[in-house]
Design a protein around this motif. Structure first.
Motif, PDB file in Angstrom:
ATOM      1  N   MET A  13     -29.295  39.171  -0.247  1.00 36.54           N
ATOM      2  CA  MET A  13     -30.532  38.728  -0.421  1.00 36.54           C
ATOM      3  C   MET A  13     -31.178  39.718  -1.577  1.00 36.54           C
ATOM      4  SD  MET A  13     -32.078  38.298   3.407  1.00 36.54           S
ATOM      5  CE  MET A  13     -31.710  39.803   3.880  1.00 36.54           C
ATOM      6  N   ALA A  14     -32.197  39.144  -2.010  1.00 37.95           N
ATOM      7  CA  ALA A  14     -32.974  39.962  -3.221  1.00 37.95           C
ATOM      8  C   ALA A  14     -34.511  39.530  -3.160  1.00 37.95           C
ATOM      9  CB  ALA A  14     -32.170  39.743  -4.391  1.00 37.95           C
ATOM     10  N   SER A  15     -35.224  40.504  -3.621  1.00 36.61           N
ATOM     11  CA  SER A  15     -36.908  40.163  -3.831  1.00 36.61           C
ATOM     12  C   SER A  15     -36.683  39.674  -5.267  1.00 36.61           C
ATOM     13  CB  SER A  15     -37.328  41.755  -3.944  1.00 36.61           C
ATOM     14  OG  SER A  15     -37.087  42.567  -4.569  1.00 36.61           O
ATOM     15  N   LEU A  16     -37.822  39.144  -5.541  1.00 31.77           N
ATOM     16  CA  LEU A  16     -38.054  38.664  -6.846  1.00 31.77           C
ATOM     17  C   LEU A  16     -39.461  39.035  -7.120  1.00 31.77           C
ATOM     18  CD1 LEU A  16     -37.338  36.647  -9.294  1.00 31.77           C
ATOM     19  CD2 LEU A  16     -38.577  34.672  -7.880  1.00 31.77           C
ATOM     20  N   ASP A  56     -37.289  40.186  -0.056  1.00 29.16           N
ATOM     21  CA  ASP A  56     -35.890  39.545   0.312  1.00 29.16           C
ATOM     22  C   ASP A  56     -36.017  38.228   1.753  1.00 29.16           C
ATOM     23  OD1 ASP A  56     -35.345  41.574  -1.223  1.00 29.16           O
ATOM     24  OD2 ASP A  56     -34.328  42.718   0.389  1.00 29.16           O
ATOM     25  N   GLY A  57     -35.281  37.303   1.157  1.00 31.25           N
ATOM     26  CA  GLY A  57     -35.175  36.436   2.414  1.00 31.25           C
ATOM     27  C   GLY A  57     -36.389  35.460   2.141  1.00 31.25           C
ATOM     28  N   GLN A  58     -37.230  35.491   1.408  1.00 29.61           N
ATOM     29  CA  GLN A  58     -38.678  34.483   1.464  1.00 29.61           C
ATOM     30  C   GLN A  58     -38.305  33.217   0.759  1.00 29.61           C
ATOM     31  OE1 GLN A  58     -42.256  36.777   0.183  1.00 29.61           O
ATOM     32  NE2 GLN A  58     -42.808  36.692   2.581  1.00 29.61           N
ATOM     33  N   PHE A  59     -38.967  32.374   1.072  1.00 26.48           N
ATOM     34  CA  PHE A  59     -38.799  31.029   0.244  1.00 26.48           C
ATOM     35  C   PHE A  59     -40.170  30.607  -0.246  1.00 26.48           C
ATOM     36  CE2 PHE A  59     -36.304  26.717   1.671  1.00 26.48           C
ATOM     37  CZ  PHE A  59     -36.870  25.904   0.422  1.00 26.48           C
ATOM     38  N   LEU A  60     -39.744  30.632  -1.526  1.00 30.34           N
ATOM     39  CA  LEU A  60     -40.908  30.322  -2.686  1.00 30.34           C
ATOM     40  C   LEU A  60     -40.708  28.911  -3.281  1.00 30.34           C
ATOM     41  CD1 LEU A  60     -43.073  31.146  -4.800  1.00 30.34           C
ATOM     42  CD2 LEU A  60     -41.385  32.000  -6.138  1.00 30.34           C
ATOM     43  N   MET A  89     -36.092  30.364 -16.439  1.00 31.24           N
ATOM     44  CA  MET A  89     -36.002  31.746 -16.732  1.00 31.24           C
ATOM     45  C   MET A  89     -35.621  32.649 -15.903  1.00 31.24           C
ATOM     46  SD  MET A  89     -39.926  31.410 -18.794  1.00 31.24           S
ATOM     47  CE  MET A  89     -40.376  33.104 -19.113  1.00 31.24           C
ATOM     48  N   ILE A  90     -36.094  32.471 -14.587  1.00 33.92           N
ATOM     49  CA  ILE A  90     -35.418  33.270 -13.430  1.00 33.92           C
ATOM     50  C   ILE A  90     -33.801  33.041 -13.676  1.00 33.92           C
ATOM     51  CG2 ILE A  90     -35.338  33.634 -10.871  1.00 33.92           C
ATOM     52  CD1 ILE A  90     -38.029  32.272 -10.772  1.00 33.92           C
ATOM     53  N   ALA A  91     -33.262  31.850 -13.842  1.00 36.32           N
ATOM     54  CA  ALA A  91     -31.964  31.575 -14.058  1.00 36.32           C
ATOM     55  C   ALA A  91     -31.300  32.234 -15.010  1.00 36.32           C
ATOM     56  CB  ALA A  91     -31.503  30.095 -13.606  1.00 36.32           C
ATOM     57  N   GLY A  92     -31.905  32.493 -16.064  1.00 40.80           N
ATOM     58  CA  GLY A  92     -31.150  32.951 -17.302  1.00 40.80           C
ATOM     59  C   GLY A  92     -31.149  31.992 -18.322  1.00 40.80           C
ATOM     60  N   LEU A  93     -31.466  30.608 -18.040  1.00 33.72           N
ATOM     61  CA  LEU A  93     -31.385  29.683 -19.096  1.00 33.72           C
ATOM     62  C   LEU A  93     -32.290  29.423 -20.161  1.00 33.72           C
ATOM     63  CD1 LEU A  93     -30.295  26.813 -16.305  1.00 33.72           C
ATOM     64  CD2 LEU A  93     -28.824  28.470 -17.597  1.00 33.72           C
ATOM     65  N   GLU A  94     -33.558  30.270 -19.917  1.00 32.27           N
ATOM     66  CA  GLU A  94     -34.495  30.180 -20.768  1.00 32.27           C
ATOM     67  C   GLU A  94     -34.842  31.669 -20.919  1.00 32.27           C
ATOM     68  OE1 GLU A  94     -36.480  27.883 -22.644  1.00 32.27           O
ATOM     69  OE2 GLU A  94     -36.132  26.164 -21.525  1.00 32.27           O
ATOM     70  N   THR A  95     -35.296  32.208 -22.379  1.00 30.54           N
ATOM     71  CA  THR A  95     -35.805  33.307 -22.593  1.00 30.54           C
ATOM     72  C   THR A  95     -37.240  33.847 -22.318  1.00 30.54           C
ATOM     73  OG1 THR A  95     -36.222  32.911 -24.914  1.00 30.54           O
ATOM     74  CG2 THR A  95     -33.946  33.728 -24.488  1.00 30.54           C
ATOM     75  N   VAL A  96     -37.453  34.968 -21.992  1.00 30.47           N
ATOM     76  CA  VAL A  96     -38.852  35.302 -21.512  1.00 30.47           C
ATOM     77  C   VAL A  96     -39.554  35.838 -22.848  1.00 30.47           C
ATOM     78  CG1 VAL A  96     -40.271  37.062 -20.178  1.00 30.47           C
ATOM     79  CG2 VAL A  96     -38.208  36.188 -19.461  1.00 30.47           C
ATOM     80  N   THR A  97     -40.555  35.171 -23.365  1.00 27.89           N
ATOM     81  CA  THR A  97     -41.263  35.619 -24.597  1.00 27.89           C
ATOM     82  C   THR A  97     -41.968  37.117 -24.200  1.00 27.89           C
ATOM     83  OG1 THR A  97     -41.703  33.337 -25.138  1.00 27.89           O
ATOM     84  CG2 THR A  97     -43.111  35.033 -26.302  1.00 27.89           C
ATOM     85  N   LYS A  98     -42.734  37.223 -23.246  1.00 22.23           N
ATOM     86  CA  LYS A  98     -43.425  38.365 -22.931  1.00 22.23           C
ATOM     87  C   LYS A  98     -43.459  38.527 -21.194  1.00 22.23           C
ATOM     88  CE  LYS A  98     -47.719  40.607 -22.860  1.00 22.23           C
ATOM     89  NZ  LYS A  98     -49.288  40.706 -23.213  1.00 22.23           N
ATOM     90  N   GLY A  99     -43.157  39.956 -20.799  1.00 13.29           N
ATOM     91  CA  GLY A  99     -43.375  40.028 -19.489  1.00 13.29           C
ATOM     92  C   GLY A  99     -42.019  40.447 -18.980  1.00 13.29           C
ATOM     93  N   GLU A 100     -41.890  40.485 -17.410  1.00 17.93           N
ATOM     94  CA  GLU A 100     -40.666  41.158 -17.092  1.00 17.93           C
ATOM     95  C   GLU A 100     -40.263  40.272 -15.750  1.00 17.93           C
ATOM     96  OE1 GLU A 100     -39.921  45.573 -17.047  1.00 17.93           O
ATOM     97  OE2 GLU A 100     -40.556  44.958 -14.472  1.00 17.93           O
ATOM     98  N   ILE A 101     -39.003  39.821 -15.487  1.00 20.85           N
ATOM     99  CA  ILE A 101     -38.576  39.259 -14.271  1.00 20.85           C
ATOM    100  C   ILE A 101     -37.693  40.460 -13.614  1.00 20.85           C
ATOM    101  CG2 ILE A 101     -37.020  37.258 -13.402  1.00 20.85           C
ATOM    102  CD1 ILE A 101     -38.280  35.641 -15.657  1.00 20.85           C
ATOM    103  N   GLN A 102     -37.740  40.697 -12.400  1.00 14.36           N
ATOM    104  CA  GLN A 102     -36.713  41.650 -11.666  1.00 14.36           C
ATOM    105  C   GLN A 102     -36.267  40.769 -10.516  1.00 14.36           C
ATOM    106  OE1 GLN A 102     -38.624  45.261 -10.356  1.00 14.36           O
ATOM    107  NE2 GLN A 102     -39.403  45.741 -12.496  1.00 14.36           N
ATOM    108  N   ILE A 103     -34.904  40.885 -10.183  1.00 12.59           N
ATOM    109  CA  ILE A 103     -34.339  40.353  -9.074  1.00 12.59           C
ATOM    110  C   ILE A 103     -33.718  41.506  -8.299  1.00 12.59           C
ATOM    111  CG2 ILE A 103     -32.416  38.844  -8.254  1.00 12.59           C
ATOM    112  CD1 ILE A 103     -32.721  37.124 -10.671  1.00 12.59           C
ATOM    113  N   GLY A 104     -34.037  41.689  -7.171  1.00  9.03           N
ATOM    114  CA  GLY A 104     -33.523  42.912  -6.353  1.00  9.03           C
ATOM    115  C   GLY A 104     -33.979  44.197  -6.981  1.00  9.03           C
TER     116      GLY A 104
END
Length: 372
Positions: free
Chosen positions: A1-4, A29-33, A49-64
């Motif tokens: 599991m991982a937080s987002l 962790d474990g939530q359904f969004l 973008m979460i999957a990595g199929l698109e790039t992030v122009t600005k900002g930050e995505i964290q998994i776990g």
């Protein structure tokens, strides 16, 4: 599991068109969004973008807790289920489920155990030797889910997985996905345009419009306390009634002037005058859910102090079985009420409804923001 964690994320395409405009979302962790909104709102782009199929122009995505902006999809430990199923037509169900395991060179004996476990969980173990062309839409969707499950990722991403199914299958698969989440407890991010899917599946919902998260929260909170007119109208079926009228003082409280074509009066509202003082004497929009504009049977669980009679002329009725939808006019606006079928309303006749104002909300007509 991982937080987002999605922090101040922007996406602008090379032609300068902005798609996402400062998205902030945090789930544990474990939530359904659920990412919900109409076409072009940016929900699928955000999922990619979460999957990595698109790039992030600005900002930050964290998994776990780990920043993944620059990680390739294969290094993010996620599994994705697509709208189109994306199954290999020449492979059997068994081969489709184990395809990713083969790529990662998982031993054959372990592959067989994983395929058996996953297929039994999804009740497709009797289909393992068939090919996708021999399966129904619901069965193919289960296979696509099985392939994702075989990965045992920290996060599942679903991109409108039920939109190709008929209404009955959608309901069945909704239950399957919810049961799956309860069993596994894995973090899920799910994109849909269907607000019923959003309400029934999600722990948290992000309602999106024009690349902006209009409201983020628990399903019932969004339903009861929408932040603006868009959210109020998008979430709920039938949607919330919007009744425009003048806000007037009623002792220490306030009310809204109403004209049903049968009678005129003031509908008292559960707000203190001080709370909405700037709007007194001005036009406002009253939001009232159809189940809050009902008959005596439908209002049996409401406090009598919250109920106010309202006589209307019935325009159209729509029996649905468990209840009947009644369409009428209030302040020149078509409204829909949800009443008990035993009340037997008739078109072109007068009917007394009970307005339960305990969950009433007020919006500003110019900004469309909620004011109370």
């Amino acid at each position: 599991m991982a937080s987002l964690s999605i922090r101040d994320v922007y996406k602008t395409y090379p032609n300068g068109v902005p798609v996402l405009k400062g998205v902030d979302i945090e789930i544990e962790d474990g939530q359904f969004l659920i990412l919900v909104g109409g076409s072009g709102c940016g929900k699928s782009t955000l999922l990619n973008m979460i999957a990595g199929l698109e790039t992030v122009t600005k900002g930050e995505i964290q998994i776990g807790g780990k920043v993944v902006n620059d990680l390739s999809p294969k290094d993010r430990d996620i599994a994705m289920v697509f709208q189109s199923y994306a199954l290999y037509p020449s492979m059997t169900v068994r081969q489709n489920i184990s395809f990713g395991l083969n790529i990662r060179k998982v031993p054959k004996q372990e592959q067989a155990q994983i395929v058996d476990r996953v297929s039994q969980m999804l009740q497709i173990d009797h289909l393992l030797d068939r090919k996708p062309g021999q399966l129904s839409g619901g069965q193919r969707q289960r296979v696509a889910m099985g392939r994702a499950l075989a990965r045992d990722p920290v996060m599942f991403l679903f991109d409108e997985p039920l939109s190709n199914l008929d209404a009955k299958l959608r309901i069945e698969m909704r239950s399957e996905i919810k049961l799956l989440h309860q069993r596994l407890g894995t973090t899920i991010v799910y994109v849909t345009h269907d607000q019923i899917e959003a309400m029934t599946l999600g722990d948290r919902i992000a309602v999106m419009k024009d690349g902006i998260v209009q409201q983020f929260g628990a399903p019932q909170d969004i339903y009861d306390s929408p932040s603006n007119l868009f959210v109020a109208g998008f979430i709920g079926a039938p949607p919330m009634n919007f009744i425009e009228g003048k806000l007037v003082e009623q002792g220490a409280g306030v009310g809204i002037e109403v004209d049903t074509g049968v009678e005129r009066g003031v509908l008292k509202l559960p707000f203190e005058a001080n709370r909405v003082k700037p709007s007194i004497g001005q036009k406002v929009i009253l939001g009232l859910r159809p189940e809050r504009l009902t008959d005596a049977r439908g209002a049996h669980d409401a406090n009598s102090s919250d109920l106010q009679p309202l006589k209307v002329r019935v325009d159209v009725i729509e029996p649905t079985g468990p209840d009947t939808l009644v369409f009428s006019q209030i302040n020149g606006k078509r409204t829909v009420s949800r009443v008990h079928p035993a009340s037997n309303p008739q078109a072109q006749q007068d009917m007394t409804l009970l307005a339960d104002v305990s969950k009433a909300v007020l919006f500003d007509p110019s900004t469309e923001a909620r004011i109370a």
